[in-house]
Design an enzyme around this catalytic site. Structure first.
Site, PDB file in Angstrom:
ATOM      1  N   ILE A 173       0.844  -1.188   0.000  1.00  0.00           N
ATOM      2  CA  ILE A 173       0.000   0.000   0.000  1.00  0.00           C
ATOM      3  C   ILE A 173       0.884   1.244   0.000  1.00  0.00           C
ATOM      4  CG2 ILE A 173      -1.986  -1.117   1.064  1.00  0.00           C
ATOM      5  CD1 ILE A 173      -1.222   0.304   3.704  1.00  0.00           C
ATOM      6  N   TYR A 208       4.772  -1.441   3.162  1.00  0.00           N
ATOM      7  CA  TYR A 208       4.210  -0.092   3.209  1.00  0.00           C
ATOM      8  C   TYR A 208       5.162   0.834   2.480  1.00  0.00           C
ATOM      9  CZ  TYR A 208       1.876   3.969   5.428  1.00  0.00           C
ATOM     10  OH  TYR A 208       1.185   5.139   5.686  1.00  0.00           O
ATOM     11  N   LYS A 209       4.632   1.609   1.546  1.00  0.00           N
ATOM     12  CA  LYS A 209       5.418   2.556   0.754  1.00  0.00           C
ATOM     13  C   LYS A 209       5.077   3.962   1.217  1.00  0.00           C
ATOM     14  CE  LYS A 209       6.199   3.942  -4.074  1.00  0.00           C
ATOM     15  NZ  LYS A 209       5.632   3.884  -5.440  1.00  0.00           N
ATOM     16  N   ALA A 210       6.052   4.642   1.836  1.00  0.00           N
ATOM     17  CA  ALA A 210       5.782   5.929   2.481  1.00  0.00           C
ATOM     18  C   ALA A 210       6.505   7.068   1.780  1.00  0.00           C
ATOM     19  CB  ALA A 210       6.234   5.878   3.945  1.00  0.00           C
TER      20      ALA A 210
END
Length: 307
Positions: A173, A208-210
């Site tokens: 995400i 998780y892609k931040a």
């Protein structure tokens, strides 16, 4: 992933192949050095900055294919979209056996002056089919606006994670902070990076892609502190994206993030953006983008090994 859910609907049937492992996206060091080539209308807009005529679909597709061939050998994974390139990647064998393929699982639409103003699950993607053909993971963009109803975001992320799990695919995400819809309720975009992680960081996604806190422009100590906060909020491994970060600042941003718990990057613009509009795009990708990617991978390797 050891407990895929039973099938309940088309596109969510039990996987016919072994569930993917997160190790497939990693470098030997354990870090992630992944290239994003799933930009759609935003990539078309990048080309439009350098030419007077219309930017064709074929032009965008060709760049994605060329970039994949050149950068793939230096990346642990490459992310592409179904609209322009995914099937060609699979049919033409663009990536070698050591580079995993991630597919964009989102449908993006414009809103007002935003090229990407809305993001939703692309329900037309046959996840088990793509898993059987060689896709390892799916990525979902999630737009975080502080005045939107959180229940809708949570439901979308939960459905996406479950669909991926049921198909034997990894779920990634990508929450991206956006301003409030209401002009009478101003908000700071950088506050949304942490707020999104607090809301979505423990919903079961495999990765998780931040966004880089402060988009890499703040003091090192402030970026470290915010990255440490992200680590405390995100239950899975996490990586940074490069949108909003200056190309020359991104390696340092990756180093800072990894020093506080990140495990690498899934980035596009900081790797290949400056190649668009060059007289010889292929040469620019080989001589410039590939070197930048190799350097970023070395930064990740050093940081995760040190950590």
């Amino acid at each position: 992933m050891t407990n895929p859910a039973p099938a309940t609907a088309p596109g969510t049937s039990a996987p016919a192949t072994k569930p993917a492992s997160l190790d497939a996206l990693r470098r030997p060091s354990g870090g992630f050095a992944m290239v994003a080539l799933d930009q759609r209308e935003s990539m078309r807009a990048m080309f439009a900055e350098h030419q007077d005529g219309k930017v064709s679909d074929a032009q965008v597709t060709e760049f994605k294919l060329t970039a994949g061939r050149i950068l793939g050998p230096h990346a642990s994974a490459v992310l592409v979209d179904r609209q322009f390139a995914l099937d060609r990647y699979l049919d033409d064998g663009i990536l070698g056996p050591d580079t995993a393929l991630i597919a964009a699982g989102d449908k993006l639409t414009a809103r007002g002056d935003e090229i990407v103003g809305e993001a939703a699950i692309d329900e037309d993607i046959d996840l088990p089919d793509y898993r059987a053909r060689g896709v390892t993971a799916m990525k979902l963009l999630v737009l975080y606006r502080p005045d939107d109803e959180p229940a809708a975001r949570l439901a979308m992320v939960d459905r996406f994670v479950e669909r991926c799990r049921s198909a034997g695919l990894l779920s990634i995400i990508e929450p991206v902070s956006r301003p409030a819809r209401s002009r009478t309720n101003p908000s700071r975009i950088h506050d949304g990076i942490l707020a999104a992680a607090a809301e979505l960081g423990a919903r079961g996604a495999d990765l998780y892609k931040a966004e880089v806190p402060l988009h890499g422009e703040g003091a090192d100590d402030d970026i470290r502190r915010m990255c440490g906060a992200l680590t405390s909020l995100i239950a899975s491994p996490w990586v940074v994206l490069s949108s909003g970060v200056r190309q020359d600042r991104f390696p340092r941003a990756v180093e800072l993030a990894c020093s506080e718990g990140a495990s690498g990057f899934l980035a596009g613009r900081a790797v290949w953006r400056s190649c668009i509009g060059q007289p010889d795009v292929e040469a620019a990708l080989r001589n410039d983008a590939a070197r930048r990617l190799q350097h970023l991978a070395e930064v990740v390797d050093a940081a995760v090994t040190k950590g």
